[in-house]
Design a protein around this motif. Structure first.
Motif, PDB file in Angstrom:
ATOM      1  N   ARG A 246      46.119  31.090  48.063  1.00 30.57           N
ATOM      2  CA  ARG A 246      47.088  30.003  47.925  1.00 30.57           C
ATOM      3  C   ARG A 246      47.931  30.240  46.690  1.00 30.57           C
ATOM      4  O   ARG A 246      48.867  31.016  46.724  1.00 30.57           O
ATOM      5  CB  ARG A 246      46.320  28.678  47.847  1.00 30.57           C
ATOM      6  N   ASP A 247      47.524  29.644  45.572  1.00 32.81           N
ATOM      7  CA  ASP A 247      48.318  29.836  44.359  1.00 32.81           C
ATOM      8  C   ASP A 247      47.484  30.464  43.250  1.00 32.81           C
ATOM      9  O   ASP A 247      47.866  30.451  42.089  1.00 32.81           O
ATOM     10  CB  ASP A 247      48.928  28.503  43.904  1.00 32.81           C
ATOM     11  N   GLU A 248      46.314  31.020  43.631  1.00 41.00           N
ATOM     12  CA  GLU A 248      45.512  31.694  42.610  1.00 41.00           C
ATOM     13  C   GLU A 248      46.284  32.920  42.123  1.00 41.00           C
ATOM     14  O   GLU A 248      47.045  33.519  42.873  1.00 41.00           O
ATOM     15  CB  GLU A 248      44.181  32.222  43.175  1.00 41.00           C
ATOM     16  N   VAL A 249      46.031  33.307  40.877  1.00 42.42           N
ATOM     17  CA  VAL A 249      46.613  34.555  40.385  1.00 42.42           C
ATOM     18  C   VAL A 249      45.450  35.446  39.954  1.00 42.42           C
ATOM     19  O   VAL A 249      45.072  35.456  38.786  1.00 42.42           O
ATOM     20  CB  VAL A 249      47.584  34.305  39.218  1.00 42.42           C
ATOM     21  N   PRO A 250      44.851  36.173  40.890  1.00 39.38           N
ATOM     22  CA  PRO A 250      43.719  37.026  40.523  1.00 39.38           C
ATOM     23  C   PRO A 250      44.186  38.170  39.638  1.00 39.38           C
ATOM     24  O   PRO A 250      45.364  38.543  39.670  1.00 39.38           O
ATOM     25  CB  PRO A 250      43.202  37.535  41.871  1.00 39.38           C
ATOM     26  N   PRO A 251      43.269  38.732  38.854  1.00 39.63           N
ATOM     27  CA  PRO A 251      43.663  39.837  37.974  1.00 39.63           C
ATOM     28  C   PRO A 251      44.207  41.002  38.795  1.00 39.63           C
ATOM     29  O   PRO A 251      43.736  41.262  39.898  1.00 39.63           O
ATOM     30  CB  PRO A 251      42.345  40.249  37.306  1.00 39.63           C
ATOM     31  N   ALA A 252      45.195  41.692  38.216  1.00 35.54           N
ATOM     32  CA  ALA A 252      45.696  42.912  38.850  1.00 35.54           C
ATOM     33  C   ALA A 252      44.617  43.981  38.728  1.00 35.54           C
ATOM     34  O   ALA A 252      43.838  43.984  37.772  1.00 35.54           O
ATOM     35  CB  ALA A 252      46.966  43.367  38.155  1.00 35.54           C
ATOM     36  N   VAL A 253      44.583  44.878  39.706  1.00 34.57           N
ATOM     37  CA  VAL A 253      43.574  45.941  39.696  1.00 34.57           C
ATOM     38  C   VAL A 253      43.661  46.751  38.391  1.00 34.57           C
ATOM     39  O   VAL A 253      42.639  47.105  37.798  1.00 34.57           O
ATOM     40  CB  VAL A 253      43.740  46.850  40.942  1.00 34.57           C
ATOM     41  N   ALA A 254      44.879  46.997  37.923  1.00 31.17           N
ATOM     42  CA  ALA A 254      45.035  47.789  36.699  1.00 31.17           C
ATOM     43  C   ALA A 254      44.393  47.079  35.505  1.00 31.17           C
ATOM     44  O   ALA A 254      43.762  47.722  34.653  1.00 31.17           O
ATOM     45  CB  ALA A 254      46.518  48.041  36.429  1.00 31.17           C
ATOM     46  N   ASP A 255      44.522  45.758  35.448  1.00 33.56           N
ATOM     47  CA  ASP A 255      43.926  45.016  34.330  1.00 33.56           C
ATOM     48  C   ASP A 255      42.399  45.001  34.435  1.00 33.56           C
ATOM     49  O   ASP A 255      41.689  45.099  33.433  1.00 33.56           O
ATOM     50  CB  ASP A 255      44.469  43.580  34.291  1.00 33.56           C
TER      51      ASP A 255
END
Ligand code: LLP
Length: 430
Positions: A246-255
Protein backbone atom coordinates in the motif's frame (compact mmCIF):
# COMPACT_ATOMS: atom_id res chain seq x y z
CA UNK A 1 2.90 -3.74 -8.55
CA UNK A 2 5.94 -3.80 -10.71
CA UNK A 3 6.60 -2.60 -14.22
CA UNK A 4 5.71 -6.13 -15.34
CA UNK A 5 1.99 -5.32 -14.95
CA UNK A 6 0.93 -2.33 -17.05
CA UNK A 7 -2.03 -1.21 -19.10
CA UNK A 8 -1.56 -1.48 -22.85
CA UNK A 9 -4.34 -0.24 -25.12
CA UNK A 10 -6.55 0.01 -22.04
CA UNK A 11 -6.07 -3.59 -20.85
CA UNK A 12 -3.88 -4.76 -17.98
CA UNK A 13 -1.03 -6.91 -19.27
CA UNK A 14 1.49 -9.21 -17.63
CA UNK A 15 4.57 -8.40 -19.69
CA UNK A 16 3.26 -8.72 -23.29
CA UNK A 17 0.24 -10.85 -22.44
CA UNK A 18 -3.26 -9.41 -21.99
CA UNK A 19 -4.89 -10.62 -18.79
CA UNK A 20 -8.28 -10.45 -20.53
CA UNK A 21 -6.90 -12.86 -23.12
CA UNK A 22 -5.67 -15.27 -20.43
CA UNK A 23 -9.04 -15.02 -18.68
CA UNK A 24 -10.80 -16.02 -21.90
CA UNK A 25 -8.40 -18.93 -22.38
CA UNK A 26 -8.25 -20.40 -18.86
CA UNK A 27 -11.33 -19.01 -17.09
CA UNK A 28 -11.39 -17.17 -13.77
CA UNK A 29 -10.15 -16.91 -11.13
CA UNK A 30 -6.48 -17.54 -11.90
CA UNK A 31 -3.10 -16.48 -10.60
CA UNK A 32 -0.72 -14.96 -13.11
CA UNK A 33 3.03 -14.57 -12.55
CA UNK A 34 5.65 -12.64 -14.49
CA UNK A 35 8.98 -14.40 -15.11
CA UNK A 36 10.56 -11.02 -15.78
CA UNK A 37 9.49 -9.63 -12.40
CA UNK A 38 10.85 -12.68 -10.56
CA UNK A 39 14.09 -12.48 -12.52
CA UNK A 40 14.69 -8.81 -11.81
CA UNK A 41 13.88 -9.21 -8.11
CA UNK A 42 16.32 -12.12 -7.82
CA UNK A 43 19.06 -10.37 -9.77
CA UNK A 44 18.75 -7.20 -7.72
CA UNK A 45 19.08 -9.13 -4.47
CA UNK A 46 21.83 -11.54 -5.52
CA UNK A 47 23.68 -8.71 -7.28
CA UNK A 48 23.80 -6.67 -4.07
CA UNK A 49 25.93 -9.41 -2.48
CA UNK A 50 27.98 -10.46 -5.48
CA UNK A 51 31.08 -8.86 -3.96
CA UNK A 52 31.33 -11.45 -1.19
CA UNK A 53 30.73 -15.17 -0.68
CA UNK A 54 26.97 -15.51 -0.48
CA UNK A 55 24.04 -17.71 -1.41
CA UNK A 56 20.43 -16.68 -1.97
CA UNK A 57 18.10 -19.52 -0.97
CA UNK A 58 14.58 -18.72 -2.18
CA UNK A 59 12.04 -19.53 0.58
CA UNK A 60 9.70 -21.92 -1.19
CA UNK A 61 6.95 -21.36 1.36
CA UNK A 62 6.20 -18.06 -0.41
CA UNK A 63 5.24 -19.90 -3.60
CA UNK A 64 6.30 -23.46 -4.35
CA UNK A 65 5.04 -23.61 -7.92
CA UNK A 66 7.47 -25.84 -9.80
CA UNK A 67 7.83 -23.53 -12.82
CA UNK A 68 8.47 -20.52 -10.61
CA UNK A 69 11.06 -22.41 -8.56
CA UNK A 70 12.73 -23.64 -11.74
CA UNK A 71 12.82 -20.06 -13.07
CA UNK A 72 14.75 -19.10 -9.94
CA UNK A 73 16.92 -22.23 -9.99
CA UNK A 74 18.03 -21.39 -13.54
CA UNK A 75 19.19 -18.00 -12.26
CA UNK A 76 21.37 -19.74 -9.69
CA UNK A 77 19.11 -19.51 -6.65
CA UNK A 78 19.28 -22.03 -3.85
CA UNK A 79 16.22 -23.03 -1.83
CA UNK A 80 15.02 -22.71 1.75
CA UNK A 81 12.62 -25.58 2.42
CA UNK A 82 10.54 -26.37 5.48
CA UNK A 83 9.10 -29.77 4.68
CA UNK A 84 9.85 -32.92 2.72
CA UNK A 85 7.30 -31.73 0.16
CA UNK A 86 9.19 -28.49 -0.45
CA UNK A 87 12.47 -30.43 -0.55
CA UNK A 88 11.02 -32.58 -3.31
CA UNK A 89 9.83 -29.53 -5.27
CA UNK A 90 13.25 -27.86 -4.97
CA UNK A 91 15.02 -30.97 -6.24
CA UNK A 92 12.48 -31.49 -9.04
CA UNK A 93 12.92 -27.85 -10.05
CA UNK A 94 16.64 -28.45 -10.44
CA UNK A 95 18.00 -26.70 -7.35
CA UNK A 96 21.30 -28.46 -6.57
CA UNK A 97 21.18 -30.19 -3.15
CA UNK A 98 24.25 -28.26 -2.05
CA UNK A 99 22.18 -25.07 -2.31
CA UNK A 100 19.29 -26.29 -0.17
CA UNK A 101 18.77 -25.22 3.44
CA UNK A 102 16.20 -27.11 5.56
CA UNK A 103 14.52 -24.79 8.08
CA UNK A 104 11.54 -25.24 10.39
CA UNK A 105 10.92 -25.74 14.10
CA UNK A 106 9.41 -29.22 13.81
CA UNK A 107 11.31 -31.36 11.33
CA UNK A 108 10.45 -35.04 11.69
CA UNK A 109 13.05 -37.78 11.58
CA UNK A 110 11.70 -38.85 8.19
CA UNK A 111 12.27 -35.32 6.89
CA UNK A 112 15.79 -35.29 8.32
CA UNK A 113 16.52 -38.59 6.59
CA UNK A 114 15.21 -37.21 3.29
CA UNK A 115 17.49 -34.16 3.62
CA UNK A 116 20.53 -36.31 4.43
CA UNK A 117 19.71 -38.66 1.57
CA UNK A 118 19.60 -35.71 -0.84
CA UNK A 119 22.86 -34.29 0.53
CA UNK A 120 21.59 -30.80 1.36
CA UNK A 121 23.75 -27.83 2.38
CA UNK A 122 22.47 -27.42 5.91
CA UNK A 123 19.84 -28.10 8.55
CA UNK A 124 18.86 -25.07 10.60
CA UNK A 125 18.22 -26.58 14.02
CA UNK A 126 15.96 -24.79 16.48
CA UNK A 127 16.13 -26.77 19.74
CA UNK A 128 18.12 -29.30 21.73
CA UNK A 129 15.60 -32.12 21.17
CA UNK A 130 15.78 -31.45 17.44
CA UNK A 131 19.58 -31.49 17.55
CA UNK A 132 19.49 -34.84 19.37
CA UNK A 133 17.08 -36.26 16.77
CA UNK A 134 19.25 -35.08 13.89
CA UNK A 135 22.29 -36.61 15.57
CA UNK A 136 20.41 -39.94 15.90
CA UNK A 137 19.25 -39.96 12.29
CA UNK A 138 22.67 -39.03 10.91
CA UNK A 139 24.56 -41.45 13.15
CA UNK A 140 22.27 -44.31 12.10
CA UNK A 141 23.18 -43.53 8.50
CA UNK A 142 26.89 -43.18 9.29
CA UNK A 143 27.04 -39.52 8.24
CA UNK A 144 27.42 -36.12 9.87
CA UNK A 145 24.59 -33.67 9.32
CA UNK A 146 25.74 -30.19 8.26
CA UNK A 147 24.10 -28.03 10.90
CA UNK A 148 23.49 -24.40 11.75
CA UNK A 149 21.92 -23.33 15.03
CA UNK A 150 18.99 -20.99 14.55
CA UNK A 151 19.15 -18.33 17.20
CA UNK A 152 16.29 -16.42 18.74
CA UNK A 153 17.91 -12.99 19.10
CA UNK A 154 15.00 -11.50 21.09
CA UNK A 155 14.42 -8.66 18.66
CA UNK A 156 11.02 -7.19 17.85
CA UNK A 157 10.61 -7.14 14.07
CA UNK A 158 7.73 -4.61 14.31
CA UNK A 159 5.55 -6.44 11.85
CA UNK A 160 2.17 -8.19 12.12
CA UNK A 161 2.12 -10.32 15.28
CA UNK A 162 1.26 -13.47 13.34
CA UNK A 163 4.48 -13.24 11.33
CA UNK A 164 6.87 -12.06 14.06
CA UNK A 165 9.37 -14.78 14.92
CA UNK A 166 12.38 -13.30 16.71
CA UNK A 167 11.04 -12.40 20.15
CA UNK A 168 11.95 -14.51 23.19
CA UNK A 169 8.29 -15.51 23.63
CA UNK A 170 8.05 -16.90 20.05
CA UNK A 171 8.47 -20.63 19.41
CA UNK A 172 11.42 -20.12 17.08
CA UNK A 173 15.14 -20.60 17.55
CA UNK A 174 17.47 -21.32 20.43
CA UNK A 175 17.54 -18.69 23.18
CA UNK A 176 20.53 -16.43 22.98
CA UNK A 177 21.49 -17.33 26.54
CA UNK A 178 21.68 -21.06 25.80
CA UNK A 179 23.55 -21.02 22.49
CA UNK A 180 27.03 -21.58 23.91
CA UNK A 181 25.86 -24.62 25.85
CA UNK A 182 24.01 -26.07 22.84
CA UNK A 183 27.01 -25.45 20.57
CA UNK A 184 29.19 -27.27 23.09
CA UNK A 185 26.83 -30.25 23.07
CA UNK A 186 26.66 -30.21 19.26
CA UNK A 187 30.44 -30.40 19.07
CA UNK A 188 30.34 -33.64 21.06
CA UNK A 189 27.76 -35.31 18.83
CA UNK A 190 29.15 -37.75 16.24
CA UNK A 191 26.30 -37.13 13.79
CA UNK A 192 26.50 -33.33 13.85
CA UNK A 193 28.88 -31.08 11.96
CA UNK A 194 28.28 -27.59 13.30
CA UNK A 195 29.03 -25.16 10.51
CA UNK A 196 27.07 -22.00 11.17
CA UNK A 197 24.38 -19.90 12.75
CA UNK A 198 21.01 -18.83 11.41
CA UNK A 199 18.41 -16.22 12.28
CA UNK A 200 15.05 -15.10 10.92
CA UNK A 201 13.13 -12.48 12.88
CA UNK A 202 9.92 -12.17 10.90
CA UNK A 203 8.34 -11.36 7.58
CA UNK A 204 7.20 -8.18 5.82
CA UNK A 205 9.69 -5.98 7.70
CA UNK A 206 9.60 -2.38 6.55
CA UNK A 207 12.51 -1.00 8.56
CA UNK A 208 16.19 -1.85 8.81
CA UNK A 209 16.64 -1.32 12.55
CA UNK A 210 15.36 -4.74 13.74
CA UNK A 211 17.48 -6.51 11.13
CA UNK A 212 20.52 -4.52 12.19
CA UNK A 213 20.01 -5.33 15.87
CA UNK A 214 19.64 -9.03 15.12
CA UNK A 215 22.52 -9.24 12.65
CA UNK A 216 24.96 -7.41 14.94
CA UNK A 217 24.11 -9.86 17.73
CA UNK A 218 24.62 -12.75 15.33
CA UNK A 219 27.96 -11.48 14.08
CA UNK A 220 29.24 -11.02 17.63
CA UNK A 221 28.06 -14.49 18.64
CA UNK A 222 29.58 -16.01 15.51
CA UNK A 223 32.96 -14.45 16.30
CA UNK A 224 32.75 -15.55 19.92
CA UNK A 225 31.92 -19.17 19.10
CA UNK A 226 34.68 -19.27 16.56
CA UNK A 227 37.13 -17.93 19.12
CA UNK A 228 36.13 -20.77 21.45
CA UNK A 229 37.02 -23.39 18.86
CA UNK A 230 33.87 -23.93 16.77
CA UNK A 231 34.69 -24.12 13.10
CA UNK A 232 31.83 -21.96 11.82
CA UNK A 233 31.84 -20.67 8.27
CA UNK A 234 28.23 -19.97 7.31
CA UNK A 235 25.92 -17.23 8.58
CA UNK A 236 22.27 -17.41 7.52
CA UNK A 237 20.31 -14.17 7.87
CA UNK A 238 16.90 -15.57 6.89
CA UNK A 239 14.36 -13.60 4.89
CA UNK A 240 11.87 -10.96 5.88
CA UNK A 241 12.47 -7.93 3.70
CA UNK A 242 9.05 -6.45 2.97
CA UNK A 243 7.40 -5.15 -0.19
CA UNK A 244 5.05 -2.20 -0.75
CA UNK A 245 1.47 -3.43 -0.67
CA UNK A 246 0.00 0.00 0.00
CA UNK A 247 1.98 2.97 1.23
CA UNK A 248 4.77 1.18 3.08
CA UNK A 249 8.28 2.22 2.09
CA UNK A 250 10.38 -0.91 2.64
CA UNK A 251 14.15 -0.54 2.62
CA UNK A 252 15.81 -0.62 -0.78
CA UNK A 253 17.83 -3.77 -1.42
CA UNK A 254 21.00 -1.67 -1.69
CA UNK A 255 20.42 -0.18 1.77
CA UNK A 256 19.69 -3.60 3.24
CA UNK A 257 22.90 -4.94 1.70
CA UNK A 258 24.94 -2.01 3.01
CA UNK A 259 23.53 -2.58 6.51
CA UNK A 260 24.34 -6.32 6.34
CA UNK A 261 27.90 -5.66 5.26
CA UNK A 262 28.33 -3.13 8.05
CA UNK A 263 26.93 -5.56 10.63
CA UNK A 264 29.27 -8.39 9.64
CA UNK A 265 32.32 -6.23 8.96
CA UNK A 266 35.35 -8.32 8.06
CA UNK A 267 33.84 -11.54 9.45
CA UNK A 268 35.02 -14.42 7.32
CA UNK A 269 31.73 -16.21 6.62
CA UNK A 270 29.63 -17.15 3.66
CA UNK A 271 26.33 -15.27 3.97
CA UNK A 272 23.11 -17.12 3.27
CA UNK A 273 19.76 -15.37 2.72
CA UNK A 274 16.26 -16.81 2.58
CA UNK A 275 14.06 -14.21 0.86
CA UNK A 276 10.60 -15.31 -0.17
CA UNK A 277 8.11 -12.47 -0.50
CA UNK A 278 10.71 -10.05 -1.90
CA UNK A 279 11.42 -12.32 -4.88
CA UNK A 280 7.88 -13.24 -5.88
CA UNK A 281 5.37 -11.04 -4.05
CA UNK A 282 5.22 -8.30 -6.65
CA UNK A 283 5.41 -10.77 -9.51
CA UNK A 284 1.84 -12.07 -9.29
CA UNK A 285 -1.80 -11.01 -9.53
CA UNK A 286 -5.05 -12.85 -8.90
CA UNK A 287 -7.46 -12.23 -11.77
CA UNK A 288 -11.11 -12.59 -10.84
CA UNK A 289 -14.51 -11.78 -12.30
CA UNK A 290 -17.40 -9.87 -10.79
CA UNK A 291 -20.38 -12.23 -10.44
CA UNK A 292 -22.84 -9.68 -9.07
CA UNK A 293 -22.97 -6.05 -8.14
CA UNK A 294 -25.19 -6.04 -5.08
CA UNK A 295 -26.72 -2.88 -3.67
CA UNK A 296 -26.93 -3.46 0.09
CA UNK A 297 -28.80 -1.24 2.54
CA UNK A 298 -25.59 0.60 3.45
CA UNK A 299 -22.91 -0.68 1.14
CA UNK A 300 -22.45 -1.52 -2.50
CA UNK A 301 -20.83 -4.96 -2.88
CA UNK A 302 -18.81 -6.50 -5.64
CA UNK A 303 -19.26 -10.24 -5.30
CA UNK A 304 -16.35 -11.99 -7.00
CA UNK A 305 -15.72 -15.49 -8.26
CA UNK A 306 -12.65 -15.69 -6.01
CA UNK A 307 -12.87 -16.00 -2.27
CA UNK A 308 -10.95 -16.37 0.98
CA UNK A 309 -10.09 -19.92 -0.04
CA UNK A 310 -8.08 -18.49 -2.97
CA UNK A 311 -6.46 -15.64 -1.03
CA UNK A 312 -6.59 -15.71 2.75
CA UNK A 313 -4.20 -12.85 3.53
CA UNK A 314 -6.82 -10.08 3.88
CA UNK A 315 -8.84 -11.95 6.47
CA UNK A 316 -5.92 -13.66 8.22
CA UNK A 317 -3.59 -10.68 8.57
CA UNK A 318 -5.87 -7.74 7.75
CA UNK A 319 -3.59 -7.44 4.73
CA UNK A 320 -4.12 -4.74 2.12
CA UNK A 321 -3.96 -5.68 -1.57
CA UNK A 322 -4.58 -3.12 -4.29
CA UNK A 323 -7.49 -4.14 -6.52
CA UNK A 324 -7.64 -2.71 -10.03
CA UNK A 325 -9.90 -3.21 -13.05
CA UNK A 326 -8.36 -5.23 -15.89
CA UNK A 327 -9.97 -2.81 -18.36
CA UNK A 328 -8.63 0.62 -17.64
CA UNK A 329 -11.27 3.07 -16.47
CA UNK A 330 -12.18 5.58 -19.15
CA UNK A 331 -13.88 7.98 -16.73
CA UNK A 332 -12.56 9.62 -13.62
CA UNK A 333 -15.73 8.94 -11.64
CA UNK A 334 -15.38 6.33 -8.88
CA UNK A 335 -17.70 4.59 -6.44
CA UNK A 336 -16.87 2.86 -3.16
CA UNK A 337 -17.29 -0.90 -3.12
CA UNK A 338 -16.93 -3.64 -0.53
CA UNK A 339 -15.15 -6.35 -2.47
CA UNK A 340 -16.11 -9.81 -1.27
CA UNK A 341 -16.15 -13.48 -2.18
CA UNK A 342 -19.10 -15.88 -2.25
CA UNK A 343 -18.21 -17.79 0.96
CA UNK A 344 -20.69 -17.57 3.85
CA UNK A 345 -18.38 -15.78 6.25
CA UNK A 346 -18.15 -12.06 6.79
CA UNK A 347 -14.38 -12.59 6.85
CA UNK A 348 -14.60 -13.46 3.16
CA UNK A 349 -13.84 -9.84 2.36
CA UNK A 350 -10.91 -8.64 0.25
CA UNK A 351 -11.40 -4.93 0.79
CA UNK A 352 -13.88 -2.42 2.21
CA UNK A 353 -14.99 0.87 0.67
CA UNK A 354 -12.52 0.78 -2.20
CA UNK A 355 -12.95 3.42 -4.87
CA UNK A 356 -13.33 1.88 -8.32
CA UNK A 357 -14.88 3.01 -11.57
CA UNK A 358 -18.47 1.86 -12.07
CA UNK A 359 -18.44 -1.95 -12.31
CA UNK A 360 -20.80 -4.48 -13.85
CA UNK A 361 -21.26 -8.23 -13.63
CA UNK A 362 -18.70 -9.94 -15.85
CA UNK A 363 -15.99 -7.30 -15.37
CA UNK A 364 -12.48 -8.50 -14.53
CA UNK A 365 -10.41 -7.29 -11.58
CA UNK A 366 -6.80 -7.94 -10.64
CA UNK A 367 -5.88 -8.36 -6.97
CA UNK A 368 -2.30 -7.12 -6.85
CA UNK A 369 0.90 -8.28 -5.15
CA UNK A 370 -0.31 -11.85 -4.80
CA UNK A 371 2.79 -13.69 -5.97
CA UNK A 372 3.74 -14.61 -2.39
CA UNK A 373 1.76 -16.45 0.29
CA UNK A 374 -1.33 -16.47 -1.88
CA UNK A 375 -1.83 -19.47 -4.19
CA UNK A 376 0.27 -21.58 -1.82
CA UNK A 377 -2.05 -20.78 1.11
CA UNK A 378 -5.21 -21.55 -0.84
CA UNK A 379 -7.61 -24.30 0.15
CA UNK A 380 -10.66 -26.01 -1.30
CA UNK A 381 -12.93 -24.73 1.50
CA UNK A 382 -16.57 -24.87 0.39
CA UNK A 383 -15.44 -27.53 -2.14
CA UNK A 384 -14.22 -24.73 -4.35
CA UNK A 385 -11.61 -25.70 -6.91
CA UNK A 386 -8.07 -24.37 -6.51
CA UNK A 387 -7.40 -21.57 -8.97
CA UNK A 388 -4.95 -22.37 -11.76
CA UNK A 389 -1.57 -20.66 -12.01
CA UNK A 390 -0.25 -19.11 -15.21
CA UNK A 391 3.35 -18.09 -15.90
CA UNK A 392 4.12 -15.38 -18.45
CA UNK A 393 7.41 -14.82 -20.22
CA UNK A 394 7.39 -12.05 -22.81
CA UNK A 395 4.60 -12.87 -25.25
CA UNK A 396 4.20 -16.45 -24.00
CA UNK A 397 2.05 -17.78 -21.24
CA UNK A 398 1.56 -21.29 -19.92
CA UNK A 399 -0.72 -22.85 -17.34
CA UNK A 400 1.79 -24.04 -14.75
CA UNK A 401 -0.82 -25.51 -12.42
CA UNK A 402 -4.21 -26.64 -13.66
CA UNK A 403 -7.44 -25.75 -11.92
CA UNK A 404 -8.32 -28.61 -9.59
CA UNK A 405 -10.87 -31.00 -10.90
CA UNK A 406 -14.20 -31.95 -9.30
CA UNK A 407 -13.86 -35.64 -10.14
CA UNK A 408 -10.40 -35.79 -8.53
CA UNK A 409 -11.66 -33.84 -5.51
CA UNK A 410 -14.59 -36.23 -5.03
CA UNK A 411 -12.50 -39.33 -5.55
CA UNK A 412 -10.25 -38.45 -2.60
CA UNK A 413 -13.00 -39.40 -0.16
CA UNK A 414 -13.77 -43.05 0.52
CA UNK A 415 -16.97 -44.65 1.73
CA UNK A 416 -16.74 -47.29 4.46
CA UNK A 417 -18.42 -50.63 3.66
CA UNK A 418 -21.54 -49.87 5.67
CA UNK A 419 -22.28 -46.75 3.64
CA UNK A 420 -21.47 -48.06 0.21
CA UNK A 421 -24.95 -48.90 -1.07
CA UNK A 422 -26.38 -45.76 -2.67
CA UNK A 423 -29.94 -46.98 -2.36
CA UNK A 424 -29.70 -47.99 1.35
CA UNK A 425 -32.83 -47.18 3.29
CA UNK A 426 -32.54 -44.35 5.81
CA UNK A 427 -31.42 -45.82 9.17
CA UNK A 428 -34.28 -46.51 11.54
CA UNK A 429 -36.75 -46.81 8.67
CA UNK A 430 -39.32 -49.56 9.20
N1 LLP B 1 13.12 -18.08 6.42
C1 LLP B 1 12.34 -18.53 7.42
C2 LLP B 1 12.93 -19.37 8.46
C3 LLP B 1 10.98 -18.17 7.46
O1 LLP B 1 10.21 -18.60 8.47
C4 LLP B 1 10.44 -17.35 6.43
C5 LLP B 1 9.03 -16.97 6.42
C6 LLP B 1 11.30 -16.94 5.40
C7 LLP B 1 12.63 -17.30 5.43
C8 LLP B 1 10.83 -16.08 4.25
O2 LLP B 1 10.39 -14.84 4.69
P1 LLP B 1 10.01 -13.68 3.65
O3 LLP B 1 11.29 -13.25 2.97
O4 LLP B 1 9.04 -14.22 2.69
O5 LLP B 1 9.45 -12.62 4.50
N2 LLP B 1 2.07 -16.15 5.34
C9 LLP B 1 2.61 -14.88 5.79
C10 LLP B 1 4.12 -14.88 5.81
C11 LLP B 1 4.73 -16.00 6.62
C12 LLP B 1 6.22 -15.99 6.63
C13 LLP B 1 6.77 -17.19 7.32
N3 LLP B 1 8.19 -17.33 7.33
C14 LLP B 1 2.04 -13.76 4.92
O6 LLP B 1 1.20 -14.03 4.06
O7 LLP B 1 2.37 -12.60 5.13
Amino acid sequence: MTAAFVYKAGVLHAEEVSLAHVAAAVGTPFYCYSSGAVTSAYEAFAGAFSDRPSLVCYALKANANLALVRTLARLGAGADVVSEGELRVALAAGVPAERIVFAGVGKTEEEMAAGLEAGILQFNVESLPELAALNRVATARGVRAPTALRINPDVDARTHEKITTGRAENKFGIDLGRVREVAGLAAEMPGISLQGLAVHIGSQLTGLAPFRAAFERMAALFGELRATGHDLHQLDFGGGLGIAYRDEVPPAVADYAAMVKQAVGALDARLVFEPGRLLVGNAGVLVTRVIYVKEGAQRRFLILDSAMNDLIRPTLYEAWHDIVPVSEASEAETQAFDIVGPVCETGDTFARQRPLPPMAAGDLLAICCTGAYSACMASEYNMRRLAPEVLVRGQDFAVVRARSDYAAMLSRDRLPGWLEAVDGAPQGAA
